[in-house]
Design a protein around this motif. Sequence first.
Motif, PDB file in Angstrom:
ATOM      1  N   MET A   1       0.842  -1.201   0.000  1.00  0.00           N
ATOM      2  CA  MET A   1       0.000   0.000   0.000  1.00  0.00           C
ATOM      3  C   MET A   1       0.882   1.257   0.000  1.00  0.00           C
ATOM      4  O   MET A   1       1.782   1.391   0.818  1.00  0.00           O
ATOM      5  CB  MET A   1      -0.916   0.020   1.226  1.00  0.00           C
ATOM      6  N   THR A   2       0.628   2.153  -0.948  1.00  0.00           N
ATOM      7  CA  THR A   2       1.408   3.381  -1.078  1.00  0.00           C
ATOM      8  C   THR A   2       0.934   4.429  -0.084  1.00  0.00           C
ATOM      9  O   THR A   2      -0.265   4.668   0.056  1.00  0.00           O
ATOM     10  CB  THR A   2       1.296   3.946  -2.503  1.00  0.00           C
ATOM     11  N   VAL A   3       1.889   5.044   0.614  1.00  0.00           N
ATOM     12  CA  VAL A   3       1.571   6.091   1.591  1.00  0.00           C
ATOM     13  C   VAL A   3       2.085   7.427   1.070  1.00  0.00           C
ATOM     14  O   VAL A   3       3.237   7.537   0.649  1.00  0.00           O
ATOM     15  CB  VAL A   3       2.200   5.787   2.963  1.00  0.00           C
ATOM     16  N   GLY A  59      -6.238   3.152  -3.963  1.00  0.00           N
ATOM     17  CA  GLY A  59      -5.532   2.247  -3.072  1.00  0.00           C
ATOM     18  C   GLY A  59      -4.428   2.886  -2.252  1.00  0.00           C
ATOM     19  O   GLY A  59      -3.698   2.187  -1.543  1.00  0.00           O
ATOM     20  N   LYS A  60      -4.309   4.201  -2.311  1.00  0.00           N
ATOM     21  CA  LYS A  60      -3.276   4.896  -1.550  1.00  0.00           C
ATOM     22  C   LYS A  60      -3.822   5.369  -0.196  1.00  0.00           C
ATOM     23  O   LYS A  60      -5.029   5.439   0.014  1.00  0.00           O
ATOM     24  CB  LYS A  60      -2.749   6.095  -2.343  1.00  0.00           C
ATOM     25  N   VAL A  61      -2.899   5.696   0.697  1.00  0.00           N
ATOM     26  CA  VAL A  61      -3.245   6.214   2.025  1.00  0.00           C
ATOM     27  C   VAL A  61      -2.529   7.545   2.217  1.00  0.00           C
ATOM     28  O   VAL A  61      -1.347   7.678   1.891  1.00  0.00           O
ATOM     29  CB  VAL A  61      -2.834   5.223   3.135  1.00  0.00           C
ATOM     30  N   LEU A  62      -3.249   8.538   2.740  1.00  0.00           N
ATOM     31  CA  LEU A  62      -2.660   9.849   3.021  1.00  0.00           C
ATOM     32  C   LEU A  62      -2.340   9.950   4.501  1.00  0.00           C
ATOM     33  O   LEU A  62      -3.162   9.570   5.347  1.00  0.00           O
ATOM     34  CB  LEU A  62      -3.631  10.965   2.617  1.00  0.00           C
ATOM     35  N   GLU A  63      -1.160  10.475   4.839  1.00  0.00           N
ATOM     36  CA  GLU A  63      -0.761  10.610   6.240  1.00  0.00           C
ATOM     37  C   GLU A  63      -0.178  11.989   6.502  1.00  0.00           C
ATOM     38  O   GLU A  63       0.386  12.616   5.599  1.00  0.00           O
ATOM     39  CB  GLU A  63       0.293   9.551   6.615  1.00  0.00           C
ATOM     40  N   SER A  74       1.873   9.384  18.770  1.00  0.00           N
ATOM     41  CA  SER A  74       2.009  10.676  18.104  1.00  0.00           C
ATOM     42  C   SER A  74       0.642  11.235  17.762  1.00  0.00           C
ATOM     43  O   SER A  74      -0.354  10.500  17.732  1.00  0.00           O
ATOM     44  CB  SER A  74       2.828  10.522  16.813  1.00  0.00           C
ATOM     45  N   LEU A  75       0.580  12.551  17.535  1.00  0.00           N
ATOM     46  CA  LEU A  75      -0.629  13.167  16.992  1.00  0.00           C
ATOM     47  C   LEU A  75      -0.491  13.080  15.476  1.00  0.00           C
ATOM     48  O   LEU A  75       0.287  13.808  14.868  1.00  0.00           O
ATOM     49  CB  LEU A  75      -0.750  14.626  17.441  1.00  0.00           C
ATOM     50  N   LYS A  76      -1.215  12.163  14.907  1.00  0.00           N
ATOM     51  CA  LYS A  76      -0.997  11.824  13.507  1.00  0.00           C
ATOM     52  C   LYS A  76      -2.326  11.512  12.830  1.00  0.00           C
ATOM     53  O   LYS A  76      -3.219  10.912  13.438  1.00  0.00           O
ATOM     54  CB  LYS A  76      -0.064  10.605  13.418  1.00  0.00           C
ATOM     55  N   PHE A  77      -2.447  11.921  11.580  1.00  0.00           N
ATOM     56  CA  PHE A  77      -3.665  11.691  10.814  1.00  0.00           C
ATOM     57  C   PHE A  77      -3.389  10.760   9.637  1.00  0.00           C
ATOM     58  O   PHE A  77      -2.303  10.802   9.040  1.00  0.00           O
ATOM     59  CB  PHE A  77      -4.241  13.011  10.306  1.00  0.00           C
ATOM     60  N   LYS A  78      -4.370   9.930   9.346  1.00  0.00           N
ATOM     61  CA  LYS A  78      -4.271   9.014   8.208  1.00  0.00           C
ATOM     62  C   LYS A  78      -5.634   8.895   7.549  1.00  0.00           C
ATOM     63  O   LYS A  78      -6.650   8.726   8.236  1.00  0.00           O
ATOM     64  CB  LYS A  78      -3.788   7.636   8.667  1.00  0.00           C
ATOM     65  N   VAL A  79      -5.658   8.992   6.234  1.00  0.00           N
ATOM     66  CA  VAL A  79      -6.918   8.879   5.490  1.00  0.00           C
ATOM     67  C   VAL A  79      -6.904   7.567   4.726  1.00  0.00           C
ATOM     68  O   VAL A  79      -6.127   7.386   3.784  1.00  0.00           O
ATOM     69  CB  VAL A  79      -7.107  10.056   4.517  1.00  0.00           C
ATOM     70  N   ASP A  80      -7.754   6.633   5.141  1.00  0.00           N
ATOM     71  CA  ASP A  80      -7.945   5.382   4.416  1.00  0.00           C
ATOM     72  C   ASP A  80      -9.418   5.246   4.055  1.00  0.00           C
ATOM     73  O   ASP A  80     -10.206   6.182   4.270  1.00  0.00           O
ATOM     74  CB  ASP A  80      -7.460   4.194   5.247  1.00  0.00           C
ATOM     75  N   ALA A  81      -9.795   4.109   3.500  1.00  0.00           N
ATOM     76  CA  ALA A  81     -11.163   3.931   3.006  1.00  0.00           C
ATOM     77  C   ALA A  81     -12.197   4.075   4.123  1.00  0.00           C
ATOM     78  O   ALA A  81     -13.252   4.694   3.931  1.00  0.00           O
ATOM     79  CB  ALA A  81     -11.298   2.566   2.332  1.00  0.00           C
ATOM     80  N   MET A  82     -11.908   3.519   5.291  1.00  0.00           N
ATOM     81  CA  MET A  82     -12.870   3.557   6.388  1.00  0.00           C
ATOM     82  C   MET A  82     -13.070   4.977   6.915  1.00  0.00           C
ATOM     83  O   MET A  82     -14.198   5.430   7.127  1.00  0.00           O
ATOM     84  CB  MET A  82     -12.412   2.629   7.513  1.00  0.00           C
TER      85      MET A  82
END
Length: 491
Positions: A1-3, A59-63, A74-82
């Motif tokens: 999976m590409t980040v 199919g990519k994930v944004l972080e 950490s205070l961290k954000f991730k955008v996936d399908a869910m």
Amino acid sequence: MTVETSITPLLCVLVSLLAIPFILVTGEKKPNLREFWSVLAGVIKFLLVLSMVPTVISGKVLEFEVFSILPGISLKFKVDAMGLLFALGASFLWIITTFYSIGYMRGHHEKKQTRYYACFAGALSSTMGVAFSANLFTMFLFYEALTFVTYPLVAHHETPEARAGARKYAIYLIGAAKLLLVAAIVITYLLAGTLEFQKGGIFTEKIVEAHRGLLGVVFLMYFYGFAKAAVMPLHGWLPAAMVAPTPVSALLHAVAVVKTGVFTVLRTIFFVFGSETMKLLSTTDLALFMAAFTITTASVIALTRDNLKARLAYSTVSQLSYILLGALLLTYHGMIGGIIHISNHAFAKITLFFCAGSIYVCAHKTEVSQLDGIARRLPITMAAFTIGALGMVGIPLVGGFITKWYLLLGAIEGKNLWVLWVLLFSSLLNAGYFFPIVYRAYFREYKEKPGGHPIKENPFMATALLITALISIVLGIYPNFLINLAAEVIK
């Protein structure tokens, strides 16, 4: 999976926070401008969320990491399908709810409207924070922030009843978080050495073998610690919160609060434990039973409630557990059904609460027994209510049917025949507490009170509830977008 690194998820969180000072400054003196800021922030937030759809679909994930405290914390954000599925529904419904709120708050001459819009904006920032959390630490911070920022909304009327309802709301949610969630998160970090969400879970096979009993207990701590999911017996805060204005009830039941509850539980199931680990835990069956018990019992209680909002509240308690039930079946179709019900329930239930508010503002009626012939005076409201009710029961061509179809397939797939019967019986109960309302509205005679005020639709409210009702139909006819996102989650 590409980040990929992207600041967009952080902007989604910040945009409504940045709107709060503008809402407060314009205040009661310039209500049109105050509401303009709310609408503008909602539109920008939705467009930002929408801009991430093509990337996630590919199919990519944004972080984006804001700062790190310790390794794995950490205070961290991730955008996936869910997260995207949840955020799309919440950000779009905020726009609709803002327009509805204009009609409701003005039509009912509510006080403290500036505080209402400011807290509403804060609630949506917290919701986006939960949706795009990359780890348990970030999710917990925004989950708790949502409780605090919605407390003034529940207590909005500032009556003794409103304060009591808000107090119960806070005690249940903050108490469960402090007693259960904090301990569960600490144990998780000590065992796994990280709080970062991972597909398939963060516990290695070695950890599962050595601490299977402890992990079962920890899962139950998450299951009940995220009390916004309203699983019995920690559901009492939800009916108590019905003292709030109807747009707040819509926020609680469809847009933010309860959806945050079930979303966080699903995050835990899929990205902390993982479906394979969940199959090994003895407490998974207990959680599945409690979800089924909640579905059935809350539906029976709803049958006994004459107050329309109370009936809808217990309906929500029941419907939320459909989402949890689907995830806990741990079958492909069951998990799909649970995930897509986050959106299907959101649009149908917000429609029903919008309709309850319309009936209250336009006709000053709050009880089911008062609704004889009301469809003759509020035809748009009751048409939308009927669509929402059909969705809750699971009738074809409305989104709720797709949910129940997948849940039924999931129960058969997992050879859980008792769950199959629970689903069928609960659908009958859904019909039992919704269809009598529709029958009264359309097939009984309206009794005009001498000297009563003329009843007519409020244009802001009628437009909002009609839009959400039509989208419920669209989700029933064209469900593939939601299904594809859900499939990406469990892939």
